[in-house]
Write a protein that holds these residues in place. Structure first.
Motif, PDB file in Angstrom:
ATOM      1  N   VAL A 109     -13.979  -1.922   4.480  1.00 20.42           N
ATOM      2  CA  VAL A 109     -14.670  -1.732   5.750  1.00 20.42           C
ATOM      3  C   VAL A 109     -16.140  -2.110   5.606  1.00 20.42           C
ATOM      4  O   VAL A 109     -16.723  -2.748   6.482  1.00 20.42           O
ATOM      5  N   MET A 113     -18.372  -5.202   7.684  1.00 19.06           N
ATOM      6  CA  MET A 113     -19.355  -4.595   8.576  1.00 19.06           C
ATOM      7  C   MET A 113     -20.777  -5.011   8.209  1.00 19.06           C
ATOM      8  O   MET A 113     -21.629  -5.221   9.083  1.00 19.06           O
ATOM      9  N   SER A 369     -10.482  -4.198  12.120  1.00 15.37           N
ATOM     10  CA  SER A 369     -10.318  -2.976  12.927  1.00 15.37           C
ATOM     11  C   SER A 369     -11.669  -2.292  13.115  1.00 15.37           C
ATOM     12  O   SER A 369     -12.017  -1.858  14.227  1.00 15.37           O
ATOM     13  N   ALA A 370     -12.427  -2.187  12.024  1.00 14.66           N
ATOM     14  CA  ALA A 370     -13.730  -1.519  12.095  1.00 14.66           C
ATOM     15  C   ALA A 370     -14.676  -2.255  13.044  1.00 14.66           C
ATOM     16  O   ALA A 370     -15.370  -1.632  13.862  1.00 14.66           O
ATOM     17  N   ASP A 374     -16.130  -0.925  16.553  1.00 14.08           N
ATOM     18  CA  ASP A 374     -17.588  -0.880  16.709  1.00 14.08           C
ATOM     19  C   ASP A 374     -18.019  -1.543  18.011  1.00 14.08           C
ATOM     20  O   ASP A 374     -18.961  -1.076  18.672  1.00 14.08           O
ATOM     21  N   LEU A 382     -20.597   2.411  13.903  1.00 17.01           N
ATOM     22  CA  LEU A 382     -20.089   2.033  12.580  1.00 17.01           C
ATOM     23  C   LEU A 382     -21.013   1.030  11.898  1.00 17.01           C
ATOM     24  O   LEU A 382     -21.284   1.135  10.700  1.00 17.01           O
ATOM     25  N   SER A 383     -21.499   0.038  12.653  1.00 10.40           N
ATOM     26  CA  SER A 383     -22.411  -0.933  12.046  1.00 10.40           C
ATOM     27  C   SER A 383     -23.712  -0.273  11.622  1.00 10.40           C
ATOM     28  O   SER A 383     -24.382  -0.738  10.694  1.00 10.40           O
ATOM     29  N   LEU A 392     -18.603   5.238   5.062  1.00 12.15           N
ATOM     30  CA  LEU A 392     -18.173   4.372   6.162  1.00 12.15           C
ATOM     31  C   LEU A 392     -16.664   4.376   6.351  1.00 12.15           C
ATOM     32  O   LEU A 392     -16.172   4.414   7.486  1.00 12.15           O
ATOM     33  N   ARG A 395     -15.646   7.517   8.205  1.00 11.55           N
ATOM     34  CA  ARG A 395     -16.082   7.488   9.607  1.00 11.55           C
ATOM     35  C   ARG A 395     -15.190   6.546  10.416  1.00 11.55           C
ATOM     36  O   ARG A 395     -14.871   6.802  11.579  1.00 11.55           O
ATOM     37  N   PHE A 396     -14.775   5.457   9.806  1.00 17.52           N
ATOM     38  CA  PHE A 396     -13.871   4.509  10.466  1.00 17.52           C
ATOM     39  C   PHE A 396     -12.540   5.183  10.799  1.00 17.52           C
ATOM     40  O   PHE A 396     -11.977   4.992  11.888  1.00 17.52           O
ATOM     41  N   TYR A 399     -11.582   7.084  14.130  1.00 22.29           N
ATOM     42  CA  TYR A 399     -11.165   6.401  15.353  1.00 22.29           C
ATOM     43  C   TYR A 399      -9.656   6.159  15.385  1.00 22.29           C
ATOM     44  O   TYR A 399      -9.147   5.511  16.302  1.00 22.29           O
ATOM     45  N   SER A 403      -6.569  11.451  11.570  1.00 20.15           N
ATOM     46  CA  SER A 403      -7.640  10.995  10.675  1.00 20.15           C
ATOM     47  C   SER A 403      -7.801  11.901   9.457  1.00 20.15           C
ATOM     48  O   SER A 403      -8.095  11.422   8.356  1.00 20.15           O
TER      49      SER A 403
END
Length: 668
Positions: A109, A113, A369-370, A374, A382-383, A392, A395-396, A399, A403
């Motif tokens: 990810v 990103m 996906s990330a 975003d 996310l970025s 990261l 956090r991804f 979504y 999770s």
């Protein structure tokens, strides 16, 4: 088990430990100074010598593709009848887990990103930024990375299993250095490999600890990222790695690798089907096409015409090439350990293509996906975390459905990835330090694991891990040159290998019958001196040519016999004005005999490793051959065969360009 039963090689272990401990202590007690000094060296290399990495990696890719499609592809990594020790699935699982491992979880990810949000591509439209991020992620984790591992792994496998040399980097120099590989130069290469492996595993342990800690913190299982938690995580990870390593490749390493690859595939399918599925499949398809279309431009791109992207180029592409090269001694040794019995073509195809395709799928599913989340849901959240790769990934996952459960699964995968990297690393370090001893006491595995844990914790506590990582990247420059020598050595060995198995009977033996078998045997086991060859030329060659000369004259053809000194040679020649002269000659030739043959007791003795033999030559560029076993009549027959060939060639109109009399000027 007592220390007296150690299988450590002092010439490798002592210098390695001095260097490893010295660099680590410097990084622990003077982290700022060490980082500043090493960063200065690294920046100089990356800015001024980046072309070395670009050309080296490019040559590795070309070299392996050439071998895969060449006549050498059918050669086995072992004897011609050897079989693979592991099933295809087990083999792929182990080489994949050791080769990329924890990096897939850490960067899957984070890297796309970071490319997506970097200022280097700030002028691009969002769609183009996503495509660029995916393209460069593919580039960094694709064929080029695996070609680096493949060169080292193939060289080690070939010389260990085909030449039956120790599974050691020094063995890759055998065609160039011969028995000198057992001396100081060989030790120096192994010291380099041991230090590089240790530094690589230590920095990986650091990455793994920080990411596991971040995941546990996200799940609320720990309150922060203080040093006490890191001690606990390092202790657990190292203990699992030591237990796996001491159980051997056939048990712990293979079992964990299988579990890991299955778990990773389950996670991949979860994100694929519960994420933006249609978008991911389409972006993967387009990404493959984009990668193929830009393959050569990416390979040779040094960004010299786009100065705005140069810092990005140094900190990503060149850093990645240096990182893969610095890891290649360790990964290459492990891949070689599990690849006995594979053909060169099978090895290269599997190492280059299968992990590359999986990496592309993985990076597309997670990275795209990330970026999609975003742009459509996270609105840049996310970025904004692109510079915090430790958190990261988790956090991804917020979504996606379930999770929390998936986060536990990710932590488990990270742990297994680290253990499969560390256990194979411990195994490899012990192999290097013992010069590949067959049986070593288990305390040596414990020693390497404990040293990894202690030094990693010291570096984590003082912030010295960055200095160690930089040191690892610096070592990649000299090792890239060593790897190029591996390629030279491997080509030389493969050429000899193919020649050995394809060599037919000597031309001298073609006319043999059983009539003179005792004399033939005596000639075969006798090594010739210069004097004996000259005697053969006087009593056999000269007499044969004189008989031929007389018979040619009887058929109204003038043939001349010429004798030369230095080197001794005799030839019969039929001169022509319009076409080339016909020439058949015999000269005294020297040949160096292998030291193994000289020392072999079950062969006749001779004074030195030089032997002489009579070799034929002709009036064109064709290679001659040994004629020492020919009788006078057999030699006459051989000359007539070549004369018949000569007449056939000059009678064909299409050969006019080859039979011009201009060549005669060089023979007079």
């Amino acid at each position: 088990m007592s220390l007296s039963k150690s299988t450590f090689n002092r010439g490798i272990v002592i210098p390695s430990l001095i260097f490893i401990v010295g660099v680590c202590l410097l990084s622990v007690f003077f982290p700022t100074l060490a980082v500043r000094m090493l960063d200065t060296v690294k920046q100089f290399i990356f800015v001024n010598l980046n072309w070395v990495y670009v050309w080296a990696v490019t040559l590795f890719v070309i070299f392996l593709l050439y071998l895969m499609f060449s006549k050498f592809g059918n050669i086995k990594l072992g004897s011609n009848d050897s079989k693979p020790e592991y099933t295809f699935f087990s083999w792929i699982s182990m080489l994949f887990a050791a080769g990329m491992g924890i990096g897939l979880m850490y960067f899957s990810v984070a890297e796309p990103m970071q490319h997506f949000s970097t200022d280097a591509f700030a002028g691009h439209h969002n769609i183009n930024r996503v495509q660029t991020a995916q393209l460069y992620t593919f580039f960094h984790w694709g064929i080029h990375a695996w070609a680096i591992y493949g060169v080292v792994g193939l060289s080690l496998s070939y010389f260990a299993y085909r030449y039956r040399l120790p599974l050691s980097l020094r063995s890759c120099f055998y065609p160039l250095l011969k028995n000198k590989i057992n001396g100081k130069w060989g030790n120096a290469v192994d010291v380099f490999a041991l230090c590089s492996t240790f530094f690589g595993i230590t920095t990986t342990l650091g990455f793994g600890v920080v990411q596991v800690n971040a995941g546990l913190q996200t799940l609320g299982l720990v309150s922060g990222n203080n040093f006490a938690y890191q001690i606990l995580i390092v202790g657990v990870l190292t203990l699992l790695s030591i237990l796996s390593a001491t159980s051997g490749v056939d048990k712990g390493v293979k079992l964990l690798s299988k579990i890991n690859i299955i778990t990773v595939v389950v996670l991949l399918l979860f994100v694929l089907f519960l994420g933006p599925t249609v978008y991911l499949i389409g972006s993967f398809t387009e990404g493959i096409g984009n990668y193929v279309n830009n393959f050569f431009s990416l390979t040779f791109d040094t960004h010299v015409y786009d100065e705005a992207t140069l810092p990005w180029f140094y900190n990503w592409t060149i850093l990645y090439w240096a990182w893969w090269i610095s890891w290649s001694p360790y990964v290459g040794l492990f891949i070689a350990k599990i690849s006995k019995g594979r053909t060169i073509r099978e090895f290269i195809a599997a190492v280059l293509i299968i992990p590359t395709i999986f990496n592309f799928v993985w990076m597309s599913v997670f990275g795209n996906s990330a970026m999609w989340f975003d742009l459509h849901f996270a609105k840049g959240a996310l970025s904004a975390l692109a510079d915090n790769p430790d958190a990261l990934m988790f956090r991804f996952l917020d979504y996606l459905p379930f999770s929390e459960i998936v986060s536990y699964m990710v932590i488990l995968i990270i742990i297994i990835f680290f253990v499969t990297s560390a256990d194979s690393g411990i195994f490899v370090m012990n192999s290097i330090s013992t010069k590949n001893a067959e049986k070593s006491p288990k305390w040596q595995m414990v020693f390497w694991g404990a040293l990894l844990a202690i030094l990693a914790l010291m570096l984590l506590n003082t912030g010295g891990l960055q200095a160690l990582q930089t040191m690892t990247l610096i070592t990649a420059l000299p090792f890239s040159l060593i790897m190029l020598l591996f390629c030279v050595s491997l080509v030389k060995a493969l050429t000899i290998d193919r020649s050995y198995y394809e060599r037919d009977f000597s031309v001298s033996t073609v006319p043999w019958s059983g009539e003179f078998w005792k004399d033939r045997l005596q000639q075969i086991v006798s090594f010739k001196s210069r004097e004996s060859v000259e005697e053969f030329m006087k009593n056999t060659v000269m007499l044969a040519f004189e008989d031929l000369q007389a018979e040619f004259k009887h058929n109204r053809i003038e043939a001349n016999i010429r004798e030369f000194e230095q080197p001794k040679r005799i030839q019969i020649e039929i001169r022509h004005d319009v076409i080339n002269n016909f020439i058949y000659g015999v000269k005294s030739q020297v040949k160096v005999v292998s030291d193994y043959v000289v020392e072999e007791e079950n062969l006749p003795d001779f004074d030195d490793n030089k032997t002489y033999f009579p070799k034929s030559y002709f009036g064109d560029a064709r290679e001659g051959y040994d004629v020492q076993y020919f009788t006078k009549n057999e030699l006459i027959s051989d000359v007539l065969k070549h004369y018949d060939r000569f007449l056939e060639i000059i009678s064909e109109e299409k050969n006019e360009i080859f039979i011009s009399s201009n060549a005669n000027e060089n023979l007079r």
